[in-house]
Design a protein around this motif. Structure first.
Motif, PDB file in Angstrom:
ATOM      1  N   PHE A  56      48.747  37.686  47.625  1.00  0.00           N
ATOM      2  CA  PHE A  56      47.702  38.457  46.945  1.00  0.00           C
ATOM      3  C   PHE A  56      46.620  37.530  46.377  1.00  0.00           C
ATOM      4  O   PHE A  56      45.422  37.754  46.561  1.00  0.00           O
ATOM      5  N   TYR A  57      47.073  36.473  45.659  1.00  0.00           N
ATOM      6  CA  TYR A  57      46.099  35.549  45.044  1.00  0.00           C
ATOM      7  C   TYR A  57      45.264  34.824  46.116  1.00  0.00           C
ATOM      8  O   TYR A  57      44.073  34.562  45.916  1.00  0.00           O
ATOM      9  N   ASN A  58      45.883  34.488  47.262  1.00  0.00           N
ATOM     10  CA  ASN A  58      45.116  33.844  48.356  1.00  0.00           C
ATOM     11  C   ASN A  58      44.075  34.795  48.928  1.00  0.00           C
ATOM     12  O   ASN A  58      42.982  34.377  49.317  1.00  0.00           O
ATOM     13  N   ASN A  59      44.420  36.097  48.981  1.00  0.00           N
ATOM     14  CA  ASN A  59      43.465  37.101  49.494  1.00  0.00           C
ATOM     15  C   ASN A  59      42.227  37.205  48.613  1.00  0.00           C
ATOM     16  O   ASN A  59      41.116  37.367  49.113  1.00  0.00           O
ATOM     17  N   VAL A  60      42.434  37.195  47.267  1.00  0.00           N
ATOM     18  CA  VAL A  60      41.305  37.466  46.363  1.00  0.00           C
ATOM     19  C   VAL A  60      40.622  36.193  45.857  1.00  0.00           C
ATOM     20  O   VAL A  60      39.627  36.274  45.162  1.00  0.00           O
ATOM     21  N   MET A 107      42.221  37.833  38.196  1.00  0.00           N
ATOM     22  CA  MET A 107      43.170  38.077  39.288  1.00  0.00           C
ATOM     23  C   MET A 107      44.417  38.805  38.777  1.00  0.00           C
ATOM     24  O   MET A 107      44.963  39.680  39.436  1.00  0.00           O
ATOM     25  N   ASP A 108      44.867  38.419  37.546  1.00  0.00           N
ATOM     26  CA  ASP A 108      46.014  39.127  36.949  1.00  0.00           C
ATOM     27  C   ASP A 108      45.691  40.599  36.751  1.00  0.00           C
ATOM     28  O   ASP A 108      46.517  41.486  37.016  1.00  0.00           O
ATOM     29  N   VAL A 109      44.492  40.873  36.233  1.00  0.00           N
ATOM     30  CA  VAL A 109      44.080  42.259  35.991  1.00  0.00           C
ATOM     31  C   VAL A 109      43.996  43.027  37.306  1.00  0.00           C
ATOM     32  O   VAL A 109      44.456  44.173  37.421  1.00  0.00           O
ATOM     33  N   LEU A 139      33.709  41.777  43.637  1.00  0.00           N
ATOM     34  CA  LEU A 139      34.238  42.342  44.875  1.00  0.00           C
ATOM     35  C   LEU A 139      33.237  43.300  45.539  1.00  0.00           C
ATOM     36  O   LEU A 139      33.476  43.779  46.643  1.00  0.00           O
ATOM     37  N   ASP A 140      32.141  43.593  44.794  1.00  0.00           N
ATOM     38  CA  ASP A 140      31.113  44.511  45.302  1.00  0.00           C
ATOM     39  C   ASP A 140      31.731  45.878  45.647  1.00  0.00           C
ATOM     40  O   ASP A 140      31.611  46.381  46.757  1.00  0.00           O
ATOM     41  N   VAL A 141      32.465  46.401  44.657  1.00  0.00           N
ATOM     42  CA  VAL A 141      33.069  47.724  44.829  1.00  0.00           C
ATOM     43  C   VAL A 141      32.637  48.614  43.669  1.00  0.00           C
ATOM     44  O   VAL A 141      32.112  48.137  42.654  1.00  0.00           O
ATOM     45  N   ARG A 148      42.035  48.288  47.509  1.00  0.00           N
ATOM     46  CA  ARG A 148      42.057  48.183  48.979  1.00  0.00           C
ATOM     47  C   ARG A 148      41.516  46.828  49.447  1.00  0.00           C
ATOM     48  O   ARG A 148      42.060  46.186  50.322  1.00  0.00           O
ATOM     49  N   LYS A 149      40.412  46.420  48.812  1.00  0.00           N
ATOM     50  CA  LYS A 149      39.772  45.175  49.237  1.00  0.00           C
ATOM     51  C   LYS A 149      40.658  43.973  48.922  1.00  0.00           C
ATOM     52  O   LYS A 149      40.664  42.981  49.644  1.00  0.00           O
ATOM     53  N   ALA A 150      41.397  44.070  47.810  1.00  0.00           N
ATOM     54  CA  ALA A 150      42.274  42.960  47.420  1.00  0.00           C
ATOM     55  C   ALA A 150      43.434  42.797  48.394  1.00  0.00           C
ATOM     56  O   ALA A 150      43.985  41.691  48.535  1.00  0.00           O
ATOM     57  N   GLN A 151      43.851  43.888  49.075  1.00  0.00           N
ATOM     58  CA  GLN A 151      44.992  43.822  49.999  1.00  0.00           C
ATOM     59  C   GLN A 151      44.594  43.268  51.370  1.00  0.00           C
ATOM     60  O   GLN A 151      45.438  42.850  52.156  1.00  0.00           O
TER      61      GLN A 151
END
Length: 593
Positions: free
Chosen positions: A527-531, A541-543, A578-580, A588-591
């Motif tokens: 997850f952290y590598n994705n975001v 990132m925790d939030v 994230l421009d959301v 969704r974008k984080a996944q």
């Protein structure tokens, strides 16, 4: 002392005469027995007359006490009380002098001026003769003085001294009053956890001596602690139980207090019509009793009620009625609260000059008496005032001050500790009921139980004797040794088997735990590598991780030990980076890899 010597001489002459005449008539053993008997009778007579000669004349002392009591019950003036104080120093001694001085001091509270010197003199005399009840009563009254002067720390110190002496006496009622007073002072200092400890102990002792008035006071104290930590549903049952007790005993002062407390709970739950109903009943009783201090507090509460209903002009009318009385009897804590709330109302009515005047004056009084809840209220009010005036730097400054003070009150720990204490108390009550039932059962079945125990004892005795006889007859030294060795070997095998089983279980647990931890860490790392490519901070990132798990802001704040406003700020930053537009798109974008 002369009387003692005369009786002692009479006893010796009589004893000697009797023993000399009896030498030829009785044997040596009987004479010795008679001498011992006469000696004990003579000693008893001596002790009786000794205490009789040393005891003060009670009737005279009681007559003086009665005369003082009659004067004190006749509503004496301050001059009469001063004369009584001077005369008491001549008429009484020891504990009676301390008791009468404490009664005189209590009367000066009503007649004014309050004679603190009388209380200090009573405490000094009690210390001199180590009169523990006098010291306990004196220190308890001293603690009340400091509480009325809003010096809560000194009040707590003196109440604790009083409690120390009450615990060395049999005055349970005095101890209960001291515990309740200590709870009030601790609650005013926002030490809810310690306050609850003392209220629960006071309630336990009150139920033990079956004192309805003390039970009601303790119940109100517990309810007020729950109000302090905003647990209104938990507070209501205690207030209602206290009201039922006061109504049963027809205590109007207590009923007035309970109605006000229930009205306050309804008000904090935004049930304004119910709150106004209870406040009106309480105000009617206060006016009938001519208790101006209680009436002014209720005016303050009704003002707060109309403030909640956004009827600010009507709210200020009630606040203004309360201010006059607060100034009269020195209720600085309520006066501070009323000033600040009037300022808040004026701010909402766009009267900035009056708003700043009342808020500043109320905050100054709150800081003077160290009333933390009113200081927080004052900072919040000033922050809103400056924000409305466009002075955002001053608004932010006051907002930060209020937040810092609010965060210092660890409400979560208090809630958990109170729940724990309440559980312990309820368990104790259940245990006491069980013990009571068991005791009654034992009384009813004592005869059967005694017979059963006797039969059991005889059976066991016969069995033991038979067993010992069989062992002595059948077993030899070699057989016993062999048996011991076999048993030791068998035990050793069992222990080895148990150790091996434990080792296998622990290894399996460690493997499964390690596998789970590696799996959790792997998912988190993915997850952290994705975001990470979006430039989010570690906290953001925790939030985001908790958002993707479907948690709300208040739940995220509780998990990360942050305020809700901080979580909202992080959420906005995440949306920008994230421009959301919403939480679902962010998750969704984080996944996505």
């Amino acid at each position: 002392m002369n009387r003692i010597i005369i009786y002692f001489r009479f006893y010796l002459e009589k004893t000697y005469f009797c023993s000399s005449n009896a030498k030829t008539k009785i044997v040596k053993t009987n004479r010795l027995r008679g001498l011992i008997k006469k000696y004990l009778i003579g000693l008893s007579v001596m002790v009786f007359f000794f205490f009789n000669s040393c005891t003060p004349q009670a009737p005279e002392t009681n007559t003086k006490l009665d005369s003082y009591t009659k004067i004190l019950y006749s509503k004496p003036s301050s001059q009469v009380l001063d004369s009584l104080f001077q005369q008491a120093q001549l008429d009484f001694s020891d504990s009676a002098q301390v008791d009468i001085m404490l009664k005189i001091y209590k009367k000066t509270i009503r007649s004014r001026p309050i004679r603190h010197d009388i209380l200090d003199t009573a405490i000094f005399l009690a210390q001199k003769i180590n009169y523990k009840i006098g010291l306990a009563d004196g220190y308890n009254k001293k603690g009340l003085n400091y509480r009325y002067a809003l010096d809560y720390q000194e009040s707590v110190d003196y109440h604790r001294k009083a409690l120390h002496y009450y615990e060395q006496t049999t005055d349970t009622f005095g101890r209960i009053k001291c515990l309740n007073s200590l709870g009030v002072s601790l609650r005013r200092m926002n030490y809810e956890r310690n306050a609850m400890d003392h209220y629960i102990e006071a309630l336990r002792l009150s139920r033990l001596i079956n004192s309805d008035r003390s039970i009601a006071v303790a119940l109100n104290g517990i309810g007020n602690v729950y109000v302090n930590i905003e647990q209104y549903q938990q507070a209501m049952p205690y207030f209602r139980e206290a009201l039922a007790i006061e109504q049963k005993s027809n205590n109007n002062r207590g009923i007035n207090y309970d109605l006000s407390n229930i009205g306050e709970v309804f008000m904090y739950q935004n049930q304004y019509d119910s709150a106004l109903n209870y406040y009106s009943k309480a105000l009617e009783i206060a006016n009938n009793l001519n208790h101006k201090d209680n009436a002014s507090i209720i005016y303050n509460c009704i003002g707060k009620l109309y403030q909640g209903k956004k009827q600010y002009e009507k709210s200020n009318i009630y606040y203004d009625w309360g201010i006059e009385k607060f100034k009269e009897f020195g209720g600085k804590r309520y006066l501070s609260n009323t000033y600040i709330n009037m300022g808040v109302n004026y701010n909402r009515l766009s009267n900035s000059r009056m708003a700043k005047k009342y808020i500043t004056e109320g905050l100054q009084i709150a800081q003077e008496i160290n009333s933390r809840e009113n200081i927080i209220l004052g900072f919040d009010a000033l922050s809103h005032y400056y924000e409305k005036e466009g002075q955002y730097d001053l608004a932010l400054y006051n907002y930060r001050d209020g937040i810092a003070l609010r965060d210092s009150v660890n409400i979560e720990k208090t809630k958990s500790h109170i729940a724990e204490l309440e559980t312990i108390y309820e368990n104790e009550r259940k245990d006491n009921r069980i013990k009571e039932y068991q005791y009654q059962s034992e009384l009813e079945n004592r005869r059967k139980l005694t017979l059963w125990m006797l039969i059991s004892f005889l059976v066991i005795a016969v069995f033991v004797l038979f067993y010992l006889y069989q062992v002595k007859r059948r077993n030899s030294k070699l057989e016993m040794e062999q048996m011991r060795n076999d048993i030791q070997e068998y035990i050793q095998r069992l222990e080895d088997f148990e150790i091996q089983s434990k080792e296998r279980v622990s290894l399996e647990k460690e493997k499964s735990k390690k596998a789970i931890d590696e799996n959790i860490e792997t998912e988190k790392d993915i997850f952290y590598n994705n975001v990470k490519k979006y430039g989010l901070s570690e906290r953001e990132m925790d939030v985001l991780l908790l958002i993707s798990e479907g948690l709300k802001n208040d739940e995220i704040a509780e998990k990360l030990f942050l305020s809700v406003s901080t979580i909202k700020t992080h959420t906005r930053n995440i949306f920008i980076k994230l421009d959301v537009r919403n939480r679902i798109e962010a998750a969704r974008k984080a996944q996505k890899p």
